[in-house]
Scaffold this active site. Structure first.
Site, PDB file in Angstrom:
ATOM      1  CB  SER A   1     -11.196  -4.971 -25.305  1.00  0.00           C
ATOM      2  OG  SER A   1     -11.913  -4.387 -26.359  1.00  0.00           O
TER       3      SER A   1
ATOM      4  CB  SER B   1     -15.104  -3.584 -24.803  1.00  0.00           C
ATOM      5  OG  SER B   1     -14.470  -4.851 -24.812  1.00  0.00           O
TER       6      SER B   1
ATOM      7  CE  LYS C   1     -15.073  -6.736 -21.956  1.00  0.00           C
ATOM      8  NZ  LYS C   1     -14.002  -6.732 -22.978  1.00  0.00           N
TER       9      LYS C   1
END
Length: 469
Positions: free
Chosen positions: A170, A146, A68
């Site tokens: 997230s 996210s 990520k």
């Protein structure tokens, strides 16, 4: 094939790590243009790592993986944290985070970075730096956030699993939106060192398609790092051994309403009630019950007091990286307004907010101490909304956060409490959109979640084929 089976092929010398990486690159190049899930590509680096005879002989040797684009420093590579200024600066990290080093030691071949909202602040993935990631099941809708880039990549089979992090949902939110498994570990289960604050809201792991992949990766990377003081109790045995183990007859509380009386979509009610029926069919006791403190109408304010302060701290880190003070021109409006607000908070105000969260944590965890094994809730309050509903609006900068709070109503409490929670893809609505359900265990009891999740996966298999955008 999931990561476990891919690693087995390598171990049997039926395929090489290079062949797996080439297959992953082919899938990324095919699917990513429609999705914008992978925003930084390290293909030549991945090819070199896969071909290296000294590739670590870990449990996932040769399996392709994605990081990520948020706080996961990788020596020799760039990191933008979803921010335009950091993207343009192109600073090269000089060291790995402890978790990234553990991913490497597990034998994973890291091929790039997935899209994240700026600072990981919203339950969608559409930063100004990189543009929106699209949900592979409905391209006009959010994949969640996210970690939406990671979820879109795994849902389409670009890689079998991918790094994700969770400070307010997230991991779990994009898992719900994209039809994946998303485990938020207990606070202190996996070190976030050496840079991030260990007692913050955020934890790290992955999104995956199978429970065994999540359990196996948790085994590979769990444990404290140097200097950690928030440390979850060590597991009784490897988590992979919980997959297929008998969970016993569990007492499960069902939360099928919004605890503060706000909007909850009928599809999410249907999803959680269907899961309750599945659990009863497996012999578990399911009763309408949930911790009363979840009805506290001041709960969002308590969460945002910590959240805004963490955004301000992240902005200071951006300044250090850039070698200058960041300004409103460097940060998205939705984040800047909260950063400015946090700068007006006194130390006493922040301490009071922390004290309120600690009181909430004790009240929430007491429900499990009183004899409940698990809490069953919707993961999100509605099916994945259109991306347009989260767009930055300089005239009303808090609007994306307000909309995010409506959507992500069920996940933040367990970041405040530090408890493990998992989203499972047990339901699809009439439009074919995935809608996850959330199970929450007592602090440190990932073993209970993995045993039950594996039982549900066996009884009600959810993975048939990747999404095709």
């Amino acid at each position: 094939m999931d990561a476990t089976d891919q690693a087995l092929l390598v171990a049997k010398a039926e395929v090489t790590p290079s062949e797996l990486v080439e297959a992953a690159i082919e899938r990324i190049e095919r699917s990513n243009p429609a999705l914008n899930a992978v925003v930084i590509e390290w293909f030549e680096h991945a090819r070199a790592v896969a071909a290296d005879p000294d590739l670590p002989d870990g449990p996932f040797r040769g399996v392709p993986f994605l990081l990520k684009d948020l706080y996961t420093s990788f020596a020799g590579q760039t990191l933008s944290n979803g921010n335009v200024a950091l993207k343009e600066a192109g600073k090269i990290d000089v060291a790995d985070t402890t978790l990234v080093a553990r991913f490497k030691a597990a034998g994973l071949v890291i091929a790039g970075r997935t899209n994240s909202s700026e600072m990981g602040s919203l339950p969608t993935t559409q930063p100004l730096a990189w543009g929106p990631t699209r949900n592979p099941w409905a391209l006009e809708r959010t994949p969640g956030g996210s970690s939406g880039g990671a979820a879109a990549a795994v849902a389409t089979g670009m890689v079998p699993f991918a790094n994700a992090s969770d400070g307010g949902g997230s991991i779990r939110i994009p898992a719900s939106c994209c039809g994946l498994v998303g485990l938020k570990p207990s606070q202190g289960r996996i070190t976030v060192g050496p840079v991030r604050a260990e007692a913050g809201l955020g934890v790290e792991l992955c999104v995956s398609r199978t429970v065994r992949d999540t359990a196996g990766l948790l085994d590979a990377v769990c444990g404290p790092g140097t200097g950690d003081t928030v440390i979850a109790p060590a597991p009784r045995r490897p988590y992979i051994k919980e997959v297929g183990a008998e969970p016993g007859r569990l007492r499960v509380g069902l939360l099928d309403v919004h605890p503060r009386g706000e909007f909850l979509h009928h599809d999410c009610v249907s999803a959680v009630r269907a899961a309750a029926s599945m659990l009863e069919g497996l012999g578990h006791i399911v009763e309408p019950a949930w911790p009363a403190c979840l009805a506290d109408t001041t709960l969002p304010t308590k969460f945002m007091a910590l959240w805004a302060t963490q955004l301000a701290l992240a902005a200071r880190g951006f300044s250090d990286t850039l070698g200058r003070e960041v300004t409103a021109d460097d940060i998205e409006p939705v984040n800047w307004v909260f950063i400015e607000g946090a700068r007006r908070v006194t130390a006493v105000d922040y301490a009071a907010a922390q004290a309120a969260v600690y009181a909430f944590r004790r009240a929430l965890q007491q429900w499990w101490a009183d004899g409940w094994d698990l809490l069953l809730t919707p993961t999100v309050a509605e099916p994945p909304p259109p991306l347009t509903e989260f767009a930055n609006n300089p005239e009303h900068p808090t609007e994306p956060m307000r909309r995010g709070g409506q959507f992500a109503a069920f996940t933040p409490p367990f970041n405040m409490s530090g408890q493990p929670a998992i989203s499972l893809p047990l339901y699809r609505n009439a439009d074919g959109l995935p809608i996850g359900i959330q199970l929450v265990a007592a602090y440190g009891r990932e073993d209970v979640l993995i045993r039950l999740a594996a039982q549900l996966e066996s009884a009600h298999p959810w993975f048939d084929h990747p999404a095709i955008p």
